[in-house]
Design a protein around this motif. Structure first.
Motif, PDB file in Angstrom:
ATOM      1  N   MET A   1       3.465   2.496  24.321  1.00  0.00           N
ATOM      2  CA  MET A   1       3.376   1.407  23.345  1.00  0.00           C
ATOM      3  C   MET A   1       4.659   1.378  22.521  1.00  0.00           C
ATOM      4  O   MET A   1       5.100   2.406  22.003  1.00  0.00           O
ATOM      5  CB  MET A   1       2.156   1.615  22.423  1.00  0.00           C
ATOM      6  N   SER A   2       5.266   0.193  22.389  1.00  0.00           N
ATOM      7  CA  SER A   2       6.534   0.078  21.679  1.00  0.00           C
ATOM      8  C   SER A   2       6.338   0.256  20.175  1.00  0.00           C
ATOM      9  O   SER A   2       5.227   0.121  19.645  1.00  0.00           O
ATOM     10  CB  SER A   2       7.160  -1.288  21.950  1.00  0.00           C
ATOM     11  N   GLU A   3       7.456   0.497  19.509  1.00  0.00           N
ATOM     12  CA  GLU A   3       7.411   0.645  18.047  1.00  0.00           C
ATOM     13  C   GLU A   3       6.938  -0.638  17.380  1.00  0.00           C
ATOM     14  O   GLU A   3       6.162  -0.600  16.418  1.00  0.00           O
ATOM     15  CB  GLU A   3       8.789   1.019  17.527  1.00  0.00           C
ATOM     16  N   LEU A   4       7.391  -1.812  17.875  1.00  0.00           N
ATOM     17  CA  LEU A   4       6.975  -3.080  17.286  1.00  0.00           C
ATOM     18  C   LEU A   4       5.469  -3.258  17.388  1.00  0.00           C
ATOM     19  O   LEU A   4       4.804  -3.637  16.404  1.00  0.00           O
ATOM     20  CB  LEU A   4       7.690  -4.244  17.969  1.00  0.00           C
ATOM     21  N   ILE A   5       4.907  -2.990  18.554  1.00  0.00           N
ATOM     22  CA  ILE A   5       3.465  -3.154  18.720  1.00  0.00           C
ATOM     23  C   ILE A   5       2.706  -2.158  17.857  1.00  0.00           C
ATOM     24  O   ILE A   5       1.659  -2.490  17.278  1.00  0.00           O
ATOM     25  CB  ILE A   5       3.087  -3.026  20.209  1.00  0.00           C
ATOM     26  N   GLN A   6       3.218  -0.956  17.709  1.00  0.00           N
ATOM     27  CA  GLN A   6       2.590   0.020  16.816  1.00  0.00           C
ATOM     28  C   GLN A   6       2.572  -0.494  15.378  1.00  0.00           C
ATOM     29  O   GLN A   6       1.569  -0.346  14.661  1.00  0.00           O
ATOM     30  CB  GLN A   6       3.332   1.352  16.902  1.00  0.00           C
ATOM     31  N   ARG A   7       3.676  -1.115  14.947  1.00  0.00           N
ATOM     32  CA  ARG A   7       3.738  -1.634  13.580  1.00  0.00           C
ATOM     33  C   ARG A   7       2.793  -2.819  13.396  1.00  0.00           C
ATOM     34  O   ARG A   7       2.143  -2.950  12.354  1.00  0.00           O
ATOM     35  CB  ARG A   7       5.171  -2.021  13.224  1.00  0.00           C
ATOM     36  N   ILE A   8       2.724  -3.683  14.405  1.00  0.00           N
ATOM     37  CA  ILE A   8       1.778  -4.803  14.350  1.00  0.00           C
ATOM     38  C   ILE A   8       0.347  -4.279  14.235  1.00  0.00           C
ATOM     39  O   ILE A   8      -0.439  -4.748  13.396  1.00  0.00           O
ATOM     40  CB  ILE A   8       1.930  -5.687  15.601  1.00  0.00           C
ATOM     41  N   ASN A   9       0.018  -3.303  15.047  1.00  0.00           N
ATOM     42  CA  ASN A   9      -1.344  -2.759  15.045  1.00  0.00           C
ATOM     43  C   ASN A   9      -1.676  -2.059  13.738  1.00  0.00           C
ATOM     44  O   ASN A   9      -2.817  -2.140  13.249  1.00  0.00           O
ATOM     45  CB  ASN A   9      -1.526  -1.804  16.217  1.00  0.00           C
ATOM     46  N   ALA A  10      -0.688  -1.384  13.145  1.00  0.00           N
ATOM     47  CA  ALA A  10      -0.929  -0.702  11.878  1.00  0.00           C
ATOM     48  C   ALA A  10      -1.235  -1.711  10.769  1.00  0.00           C
ATOM     49  O   ALA A  10      -2.156  -1.507   9.959  1.00  0.00           O
ATOM     50  CB  ALA A  10       0.282   0.160  11.498  1.00  0.00           C
ATOM     51  N   ALA A  11      -0.463  -2.815  10.747  1.00  0.00           N
ATOM     52  CA  ALA A  11      -0.726  -3.862   9.753  1.00  0.00           C
ATOM     53  C   ALA A  11      -2.082  -4.507   9.998  1.00  0.00           C
ATOM     54  O   ALA A  11      -2.862  -4.729   9.059  1.00  0.00           O
ATOM     55  CB  ALA A  11       0.384  -4.905   9.799  1.00  0.00           C
ATOM     56  N   ARG A  12      -2.384  -4.795  11.266  1.00  0.00           N
ATOM     57  CA  ARG A  12      -3.686  -5.388  11.610  1.00  0.00           C
ATOM     58  C   ARG A  12      -4.830  -4.486  11.181  1.00  0.00           C
ATOM     59  O   ARG A  12      -5.817  -4.942  10.577  1.00  0.00           O
ATOM     60  CB  ARG A  12      -3.746  -5.622  13.118  1.00  0.00           C
ATOM     61  N   ASP A  13      -4.716  -3.200  11.473  1.00  0.00           N
ATOM     62  CA  ASP A  13      -5.805  -2.275  11.154  1.00  0.00           C
ATOM     63  C   ASP A  13      -6.016  -2.160   9.655  1.00  0.00           C
ATOM     64  O   ASP A  13      -7.160  -2.074   9.174  1.00  0.00           O
ATOM     65  CB  ASP A  13      -5.518  -0.898  11.760  1.00  0.00           C
ATOM     66  N   TYR A  14      -4.921  -2.177   8.888  1.00  0.00           N
ATOM     67  CA  TYR A  14      -5.058  -2.109   7.433  1.00  0.00           C
ATOM     68  C   TYR A  14      -5.777  -3.356   6.915  1.00  0.00           C
ATOM     69  O   TYR A  14      -6.697  -3.259   6.076  1.00  0.00           O
ATOM     70  CB  TYR A  14      -3.695  -1.981   6.757  1.00  0.00           C
ATOM     71  N   ILE A  15      -5.359  -4.523   7.395  1.00  0.00           N
ATOM     72  CA  ILE A  15      -5.989  -5.773   6.953  1.00  0.00           C
ATOM     73  C   ILE A  15      -7.467  -5.786   7.324  1.00  0.00           C
ATOM     74  O   ILE A  15      -8.331  -6.167   6.517  1.00  0.00           O
ATOM     75  CB  ILE A  15      -5.249  -6.977   7.562  1.00  0.00           C
ATOM     76  N   ASN A  16      -7.782  -5.345   8.532  1.00  0.00           N
ATOM     77  CA  ASN A  16      -9.186  -5.299   8.960  1.00  0.00           C
ATOM     78  C   ASN A  16     -10.016  -4.343   8.113  1.00  0.00           C
ATOM     79  O   ASN A  16     -11.233  -4.540   7.956  1.00  0.00           O
ATOM     80  CB  ASN A  16      -9.276  -4.899  10.435  1.00  0.00           C
ATOM     81  N   SER A  17      -9.375  -3.329   7.568  1.00  0.00           N
ATOM     82  CA  SER A  17     -10.108  -2.387   6.712  1.00  0.00           C
ATOM     83  C   SER A  17     -10.472  -3.002   5.367  1.00  0.00           C
ATOM     84  O   SER A  17     -11.349  -2.502   4.660  1.00  0.00           O
ATOM     85  CB  SER A  17      -9.277  -1.117   6.490  1.00  0.00           C
ATOM     86  N   LYS A  18      -9.782  -4.091   5.002  1.00  0.00           N
ATOM     87  CA  LYS A  18     -10.011  -4.736   3.712  1.00  0.00           C
ATOM     88  C   LYS A  18     -10.871  -5.999   3.813  1.00  0.00           C
ATOM     89  O   LYS A  18     -11.469  -6.424   2.833  1.00  0.00           O
ATOM     90  CB  LYS A  18      -8.670  -5.098   3.063  1.00  0.00           C
ATOM     91  N   ALA A  19     -10.879  -6.618   4.984  1.00  0.00           N
ATOM     92  CA  ALA A  19     -11.603  -7.884   5.149  1.00  0.00           C
ATOM     93  C   ALA A  19     -12.284  -7.908   6.505  1.00  0.00           C
ATOM     94  O   ALA A  19     -11.612  -7.866   7.536  1.00  0.00           O
ATOM     95  CB  ALA A  19     -10.643  -9.059   5.023  1.00  0.00           C
ATOM     96  N   LEU A  20     -13.603  -7.973   6.501  1.00  0.00           N
ATOM     97  CA  LEU A  20     -14.357  -7.955   7.751  1.00  0.00           C
ATOM     98  C   LEU A  20     -14.537  -9.368   8.275  1.00  0.00           C
ATOM     99  O   LEU A  20     -15.625  -9.952   8.228  1.00  0.00           O
ATOM    100  CB  LEU A  20     -15.718  -7.276   7.518  1.00  0.00           C
ATOM    101  N   ILE A  21     -13.440  -9.952   8.756  1.00  0.00           N
ATOM    102  CA  ILE A  21     -13.469 -11.306   9.276  1.00  0.00           C
ATOM    103  C   ILE A  21     -12.435 -11.404  10.392  1.00  0.00           C
ATOM    104  O   ILE A  21     -11.369 -10.782  10.322  1.00  0.00           O
ATOM    105  CB  ILE A  21     -13.179 -12.337   8.161  1.00  0.00           C
ATOM    106  N   THR A  22     -12.773 -12.162  11.432  1.00  0.00           N
ATOM    107  CA  THR A  22     -11.822 -12.410  12.517  1.00  0.00           C
ATOM    108  C   THR A  22     -11.349 -13.848  12.401  1.00  0.00           C
ATOM    109  O   THR A  22     -12.077 -14.782  12.770  1.00  0.00           O
ATOM    110  CB  THR A  22     -12.475 -12.178  13.890  1.00  0.00           C
ATOM    111  N   PRO A  23     -10.158 -14.069  11.863  1.00  0.00           N
ATOM    112  CA  PRO A  23      -9.709 -15.446  11.635  1.00  0.00           C
ATOM    113  C   PRO A  23      -9.381 -16.160  12.931  1.00  0.00           C
ATOM    114  O   PRO A  23      -8.847 -15.574  13.874  1.00  0.00           O
ATOM    115  CB  PRO A  23      -8.449 -15.258  10.775  1.00  0.00           C
ATOM    116  N   ALA A  24      -9.688 -17.458  12.949  1.00  0.00           N
ATOM    117  CA  ALA A  24      -9.347 -18.297  14.095  1.00  0.00           C
ATOM    118  C   ALA A  24      -8.068 -19.083  13.838  1.00  0.00           C
ATOM    119  O   ALA A  24      -7.370 -19.457  14.775  1.00  0.00           O
ATOM    120  CB  ALA A  24     -10.489 -19.272  14.395  1.00  0.00           C
ATOM    121  N   ILE A  25      -7.790 -19.343  12.570  1.00  0.00           N
ATOM    122  CA  ILE A  25      -6.645 -20.173  12.189  1.00  0.00           C
ATOM    123  C   ILE A  25      -5.795 -19.417  11.177  1.00  0.00           C
ATOM    124  O   ILE A  25      -6.314 -18.835  10.211  1.00  0.00           O
ATOM    125  CB  ILE A  25      -7.116 -21.509  11.585  1.00  0.00           C
ATOM    126  N   GLY A  26      -4.492 -19.436  11.388  1.00  0.00           N
ATOM    127  CA  GLY A  26      -3.546 -18.913  10.423  1.00  0.00           C
ATOM    128  C   GLY A  26      -2.889 -20.059   9.680  1.00  0.00           C
ATOM    129  O   GLY A  26      -2.667 -21.144  10.239  1.00  0.00           O
TER     130      GLY A  26
END
Length: 275
Positions: A1-26
């Motif tokens: 897994m590349s460093e970029l994907i690791q950073r994306i996943n880390a940000a995603r996981d933190y956000i998911n820990s704060k908000a239990l919602i799967t957004p459809a629209i950004g």
């Protein structure tokens, strides 16, 4: 897994820990256009500074919060404040939030910005639906080794702004008696506003409005396979011959005055998008 994907996943996981919602629209909100967040129900607000690897906006009118909740019953994630190349961020950093929103689950991205008008038919406070863009920024967000897991090496840009969303937005505007233009957005580096000659040049090559954002985000959204809709608030008219001194304060003021019209179109557009 590349460093970029690791950073994306880390940000995603933190956000998911704060908000239990799967957004459809950004949603990305431009200068002075953050009022749409008031229409997000049951919202959770996360300061950018708390999210791993997220930049922090330095520009007045960009609040610096990621907001998750529901708009018109649709799960959304909204950026109240965006990032710009002229702030000193790399293009990869500028567009990192688009990658994170994709990882959170979005399939559609709605973008707003404040822009200078170059079309003689425009006036301050008008709305322009972006149908295409011209990229005059000095760096490209996809430069470097391609991450195949994120998108293709050579993404198609023949329709970066979804025609179906443009048509729907035009109908919403007509039904709401809101005049709108459609046009071509020119993306430049900034942070200086353009000279009169630069405005004329960009109009000659096909531009109707010019700004310092949006294009990198749309390129990365296309790379990620997202559908995109974008709209500009015309906050100044740079092509006029008479004296036309432009300040950021005036841009914010014009954006705020036009915001209710843009907000209505975005709100109604969200209702039409399935998730």
């Amino acid at each position: 897994m590349s460093e970029l994907i690791q950073r994306i996943n880390a940000a995603r996981d933190y956000i998911n820990s704060k908000a239990l919602i799967t957004p459809a629209i950004g949603i990305i909100l431009g200068s002075g256009l953050g009022g749409l967040v008031a229409d997000i129900d049951d919202r959770v607000e996360i300061p950018y500074a708390d999210i791993p690897d997220f930049p922090v906006s330095t520009v007045e009118g960009h609040h610096g919060r990621l907001i998750l909740g529901r708009m018109q019953g649709v799960p959304v994630v909204a950026m109240a404040g965006r990032f710009h190349y002229y702030e000193g961020f790399s293009m990869q950093r500028v567009t990192f939030p688009v990658r994170v929103m994709k990882a959170l689950g979005i399939h559609t991205l709605l973008i707003s910005n404040a822009a200078g008008g170059m079309n003689a038919a425009f006036k301050v406070g008008d709305l322009m639906i972006i149908r295409d863009h011209i990229n005059l920024q000095p760096e490209h967000p996809l430069r470097g080794r391609n991450e195949d897991a994120l998108g293709p090496r050579f993404p198609d840009m023949s329709e970066p702004y979804a025609r179906t969303l443009i048509d729907t937005a035009k109908k919403i505007a007509a039904d709401s008696n809101i005049p709108v233009h459609t046009g071509v957005y020119v993306g430049v580096q900034g942070p200086t506003f353009e000279t009169r000659s630069e405005y004329k040049f960009m109009h000659i090559i096909g531009g109707d409005a010019v700004g310092m954002s949006t294009v990198p985000e749309v390129i990365v959204a296309a790379h990620a396979g997202l559908k995109v809709f974008a709209m500009s608030v015309i906050t100044d008219i740079g092509i006029r011959e008479e004296e036309n001194v432009i300040t950021h304060e005036e841009v914010l003021e014009a954006a705020a005055a036009a915001e209710p019209k843009l907000t209505r179109i975005f709100r109604e557009l969200v209702k039409t998008i399935s998730y």
